[in-house]
Scaffold this motif. Structure first.
Motif, PDB file in Angstrom:
ATOM      1  N   PRO A   1      27.513  34.988  20.566  1.00  0.00           N
ATOM      2  CA  PRO A   1      27.184  35.778  21.757  1.00  0.00           C
ATOM      3  C   PRO A   1      25.704  35.951  22.095  1.00  0.00           C
ATOM      4  O   PRO A   1      25.394  36.610  23.091  1.00  0.00           O
ATOM      5  CB  PRO A   1      27.781  37.141  21.396  1.00  0.00           C
ATOM      6  CG  PRO A   1      27.572  37.241  19.916  1.00  0.00           C
ATOM      7  CD  PRO A   1      27.739  35.836  19.392  1.00  0.00           C
ATOM      8  N   LEU A   2      24.749  35.428  21.327  1.00  0.00           N
ATOM      9  CA  LEU A   2      23.346  35.785  21.564  1.00  0.00           C
ATOM     10  C   LEU A   2      22.895  35.418  22.973  1.00  0.00           C
ATOM     11  O   LEU A   2      22.209  36.202  23.646  1.00  0.00           O
ATOM     12  CB  LEU A   2      22.447  35.110  20.526  1.00  0.00           C
ATOM     13  CG  LEU A   2      20.948  35.450  20.637  1.00  0.00           C
ATOM     14  CD1 LEU A   2      20.708  36.944  20.478  1.00  0.00           C
ATOM     15  CD2 LEU A   2      20.137  34.653  19.606  1.00  0.00           C
ATOM     16  N   PHE A   3      23.246  34.226  23.438  1.00  0.00           N
ATOM     17  CA  PHE A   3      22.866  33.823  24.793  1.00  0.00           C
ATOM     18  C   PHE A   3      23.397  34.821  25.817  1.00  0.00           C
ATOM     19  O   PHE A   3      22.680  35.231  26.736  1.00  0.00           O
ATOM     20  CB  PHE A   3      23.411  32.426  25.086  1.00  0.00           C
ATOM     21  CG  PHE A   3      22.990  31.879  26.425  1.00  0.00           C
ATOM     22  CD1 PHE A   3      21.929  31.017  26.516  1.00  0.00           C
ATOM     23  CD2 PHE A   3      23.674  32.238  27.583  1.00  0.00           C
ATOM     24  CE1 PHE A   3      21.535  30.506  27.758  1.00  0.00           C
ATOM     25  CE2 PHE A   3      23.291  31.747  28.819  1.00  0.00           C
ATOM     26  CZ  PHE A   3      22.216  30.874  28.902  1.00  0.00           C
ATOM     27  N   TYR A   4      24.645  35.239  25.651  1.00  0.00           N
ATOM     28  CA  TYR A   4      25.258  36.148  26.618  1.00  0.00           C
ATOM     29  C   TYR A   4      24.624  37.530  26.538  1.00  0.00           C
ATOM     30  O   TYR A   4      24.461  38.197  27.563  1.00  0.00           O
ATOM     31  CB  TYR A   4      26.768  36.241  26.374  1.00  0.00           C
ATOM     32  CG  TYR A   4      27.429  34.898  26.186  1.00  0.00           C
ATOM     33  CD1 TYR A   4      27.267  33.885  27.123  1.00  0.00           C
ATOM     34  CD2 TYR A   4      28.204  34.624  25.062  1.00  0.00           C
ATOM     35  CE1 TYR A   4      27.869  32.649  26.947  1.00  0.00           C
ATOM     36  CE2 TYR A   4      28.818  33.403  24.886  1.00  0.00           C
ATOM     37  CZ  TYR A   4      28.638  32.414  25.825  1.00  0.00           C
ATOM     38  OH  TYR A   4      29.230  31.193  25.643  1.00  0.00           O
TER      39      TYR A   4
ATOM     40  N   LEU B   1      17.088  33.141  31.441  1.00  0.00           N
ATOM     41  CA  LEU B   1      16.099  33.770  30.562  1.00  0.00           C
ATOM     42  C   LEU B   1      16.310  33.461  29.083  1.00  0.00           C
ATOM     43  O   LEU B   1      15.326  33.258  28.358  1.00  0.00           O
ATOM     44  CB  LEU B   1      16.079  35.288  30.794  1.00  0.00           C
ATOM     45  CG  LEU B   1      14.993  36.045  30.043  1.00  0.00           C
ATOM     46  CD1 LEU B   1      13.597  35.577  30.474  1.00  0.00           C
ATOM     47  CD2 LEU B   1      15.141  37.554  30.264  1.00  0.00           C
ATOM     48  N   PRO B   2      17.541  33.398  28.558  1.00  0.00           N
ATOM     49  CA  PRO B   2      17.692  33.039  27.137  1.00  0.00           C
ATOM     50  C   PRO B   2      17.073  31.690  26.803  1.00  0.00           C
ATOM     51  O   PRO B   2      16.442  31.531  25.749  1.00  0.00           O
ATOM     52  CB  PRO B   2      19.213  33.022  26.939  1.00  0.00           C
ATOM     53  CG  PRO B   2      19.751  33.924  28.007  1.00  0.00           C
ATOM     54  CD  PRO B   2      18.845  33.729  29.180  1.00  0.00           C
ATOM     55  N   SER B   3      17.219  30.706  27.687  1.00  0.00           N
ATOM     56  CA  SER B   3      16.622  29.394  27.439  1.00  0.00           C
ATOM     57  C   SER B   3      15.109  29.460  27.529  1.00  0.00           C
ATOM     58  O   SER B   3      14.397  28.814  26.743  1.00  0.00           O
ATOM     59  CB  SER B   3      17.163  28.372  28.456  1.00  0.00           C
ATOM     60  OG  SER B   3      18.550  28.218  28.310  1.00  0.00           O
TER      61      SER B   3
ATOM     62  N   ALA C   1      19.380  34.533  13.966  1.00  0.00           N
ATOM     63  CA  ALA C   1      19.449  34.366  15.422  1.00  0.00           C
ATOM     64  C   ALA C   1      20.071  33.022  15.778  1.00  0.00           C
ATOM     65  O   ALA C   1      20.845  32.911  16.735  1.00  0.00           O
ATOM     66  CB  ALA C   1      18.057  34.500  16.032  1.00  0.00           C
ATOM     67  N   GLY C   2      19.738  31.974  15.003  1.00  0.00           N
ATOM     68  CA  GLY C   2      20.327  30.664  15.244  1.00  0.00           C
ATOM     69  C   GLY C   2      21.832  30.673  15.051  1.00  0.00           C
ATOM     70  O   GLY C   2      22.578  30.036  15.811  1.00  0.00           O
TER      71      GLY C   2
ATOM     72  N   VAL D   1      32.873  40.847  22.791  1.00  0.00           N
ATOM     73  CA  VAL D   1      33.694  39.644  22.959  1.00  0.00           C
ATOM     74  C   VAL D   1      33.232  38.877  24.201  1.00  0.00           C
ATOM     75  O   VAL D   1      33.386  39.371  25.319  1.00  0.00           O
ATOM     76  CB  VAL D   1      35.186  40.002  23.098  1.00  0.00           C
ATOM     77  CG1 VAL D   1      36.025  38.739  23.229  1.00  0.00           C
ATOM     78  CG2 VAL D   1      35.652  40.836  21.910  1.00  0.00           C
ATOM     79  N   PRO D   2      32.693  37.667  24.055  1.00  0.00           N
ATOM     80  CA  PRO D   2      32.406  36.848  25.240  1.00  0.00           C
ATOM     81  C   PRO D   2      33.712  36.455  25.921  1.00  0.00           C
ATOM     82  O   PRO D   2      34.700  36.148  25.252  1.00  0.00           O
ATOM     83  CB  PRO D   2      31.697  35.611  24.655  1.00  0.00           C
ATOM     84  CG  PRO D   2      31.316  35.983  23.255  1.00  0.00           C
ATOM     85  CD  PRO D   2      32.313  36.996  22.797  1.00  0.00           C
TER      86      PRO D   2
END
Length: 532
Positions: A70-73, A92-94, A181-182, A57-58
């Motif tokens: 939640p992928l970025f987190y 780093l995710p970007s 992933a998107g 859970v973000p």
């Protein structure tokens, strides 16, 4: 090394190129503090995920935060588990999203176009200031742009390979994996936008048979296995999740006019032209004398034009527009610019001009990062506690009438902060701001919200306890809260201030009633007023 038709154009092996791309994008990712609100928000949610140990859970200030998946987190939290709360790990995710977009463009064009066009398109992309800054910015736009780029290029590659009776199933499985992933990066646009691009391309190039690949069952199995469990788990845990995440954050947000940053339909045209200089200037250079049809690849050209048009038109339709939304349009635009650069020109004569433009673009990229570092850092990134003072275990932090996203990150807080405001009025506010974000999140965990969201009338109950409270607010907050004269001013920076309040050892509920007069300036330590 693989060489193109000219000895002056050396095309590196893909592995070396990808390492070079990531090195370039990482090189300046650490030199500036996080910006508010986006970078502070998304970096803070990732750090909170790491601190809480709840990777499902973000959470924003301890409350379920379902604006985005939640992928970025996950990526940011995993990076900070190794490095601690540092800026480049939050970004780093970007960076990975930008690297994925650039690598996918190079590999696709290397296979289906020419090596020199693949190399130049990639160089144009990664030295475009818009792309470079997007990869240096901790929000979800570049990550989903990388996922969309990978989906489009792998799906198109699968269709082309299938026509030529070459292996195509791995490519198509990769397209579905990137689509999953998107979905986990930013929701439905991670699937819808690539589907629109590929469907329009198939129609324009009369590849209607290729549309059947959209029904390829193994691909859907990949997508559902990768992306499905998180959405199902959230719906089971929070019954209102579907209505909020899908209906409100996708459809209502797309159609509404009540959100911030409203602009006209034309908005993204000057954005794309201005933020891709100096490369975009090549659009106005006349084509070379030998720019004949034999140098063109109509199928690839149409894919890139359609891809560019779908992204720009889609995000131009709603009234609310943010610059980063059109980052997925940059890979096809980079290809079209590179094609214009090469159009009918001698490679040997062209090379010095390309090198000069590349150097100029790289200098602009670095200059933009330095300018942002100097002029766009929020006050909270520099509101440092003096040496020898720190938030101890058991202390509480309370923000007065505002939530500064970046402070939990820079103060390395391990617990949610308290936020004081008129929360009854905030619940009715329709504006897109920090109050609405926190009020919306409170709906999913009212019990936690009751502990952390403090009404202005309840400040005495929160502060008059035998416990130290660190307060953050405007440097004029003492005008509206005279009791702050009882607190020790520990830091001031750019309109923001921090105080240390000792509380009441006896739990006196009236400890805020009789404010003290302000201490004389000479009695205050100079070291407590600024940023050190």
């Amino acid at each position: 090394m693989k060489r193109s038709t000219s000895a002056s154009w050396t095309v590196p092996q893909p592995s070396w190129l990808i390492v070079a791309l990531l090195t370039w994008l990482l090189a300046t990712a650490w030199i500036r503090p996080l910006m508010a609100p986006d970078e502070g928000r998304y970096g803070g949610v990732a750090l909170a995920m790491l601190r809480s140990g709840d990777w499902l859970v973000p959470r924003l200030d301890g409350l379920p935060f379902f604006h985005k998946p939640p992928l970025f987190y996950w990526i940011g939290a995993a990076a900070m588990a190794v490095t601690g709360p540092v800026e480049w790990a939050a970004r780093l995710p970007s960076i990975l999203g930008g690297g994925a977009a650039a690598a996918a463009l190079f590999l696709f064009l290397r296979r289906w176009s020419t090596a020199r066009l693949a190399l130049l398109s990639t160089v144009v992309l990664v030295t475009t200031p818009f792309f470079f800054l997007g990869a240096q910015f901790a929000n979800l736009d570049m990550l989903v742009a990388g996922c969309i780029s990978g989906t489009v290029l792998l799906a198109a590659g699968a269709a082309l390979a299938r026509e030529r009776e070459e292996p195509w199933r791995a490519l198509l499985a990769g397209a579905y994996l990137f689509a999953a992933a998107g979905l986990l990066a930013k929701g439905l646009i991670g699937l819808v936008l690539p589907a629109l691009v590929i469907a329009a391309w198939c129609a324009a190039t009369r590849r209607l048979a290729a549309l059947r690949l959209a029904l390829w069952l193994p691909g859907w199995a990949v997508l559902l296995i990768v992306a499905g469990p998180w959405f199902v788990a959230m719906q089971m845990k929070y019954p209102e999740f579907f209505d909020y995440f899908v209906v409100t954050q996708h459809f209502r947000r797309f159609a509404s006019t009540g959100f911030n940053n409203e602009h006209g339909f034309w908005f993204y045209l000057p954005v794309l032209a201005g933020l891709t200089l100096p490369w975009f200037a090549w659009v106005f250079v006349p084509r070379g004398a030998d720019d004949s049809a034999r140098h063109r690849q109509p199928d690839i050209d149409r894919l890139m034009w359609i891809w560019l048009a779908v992204i720009v038109v889609f995000f131009s339709l709603p009234r609310s527009k943010l610059v980063g939304y059109v980052l997925p349009a940059l890979p096809p635009l980079a290809y079209l610019i590179a094609q214009r650069v090469l159009a009918g020109r001698s490679l040997e004569a062209l090379l010095p001009r390309v090198r000069a433009t590349t150097l100029a673009a790289a200098v602009v990229c670095i200059g933009c990062v330095i300018a942002v570092a100097m002029y766009a850092s929020p006050p909270g990134t520099r509101l440092k506690l003096p040496a020898g003072q720190a938030v101890a275990p058991g202390d509480q932090v309370l923000m007065l009438d505002s939530y500064h996203y970046e402070i939990p990150f820079y103060w390395n807080l391990r617990e949610p902060v308290l936020v004081s405001d008129d929360w009854k009025a905030a619940a009715l506010d329709t504006r897109d701001n920090w109050r609405k974000e926190i009020s919306d999140a409170a709906r999913f965990d009212p019990a936690h919200a009751a502990r952390t969201l403090v009404d202005r009338t309840q400040l005495a109950d929160t502060l008059c306890v035998p416990r130290t409270t660190w307060l953050v607010g405007s440097n004029t907050a003492q005008l509206a809260n005279p009791w702050l004269f009882r607190a020790q001013l520990v830091a001031v920076n750019d309109g923001l201030a921090a105080w240390r309040f000792a509380g009441s050892p006896t739990g006196d509920p009236h400890c805020l009633d009789a404010p003290l007069a302000p201490a004389p300036a000479s009695a205050q330590s100079p070291g407590t007023h600024g940023d050190e």
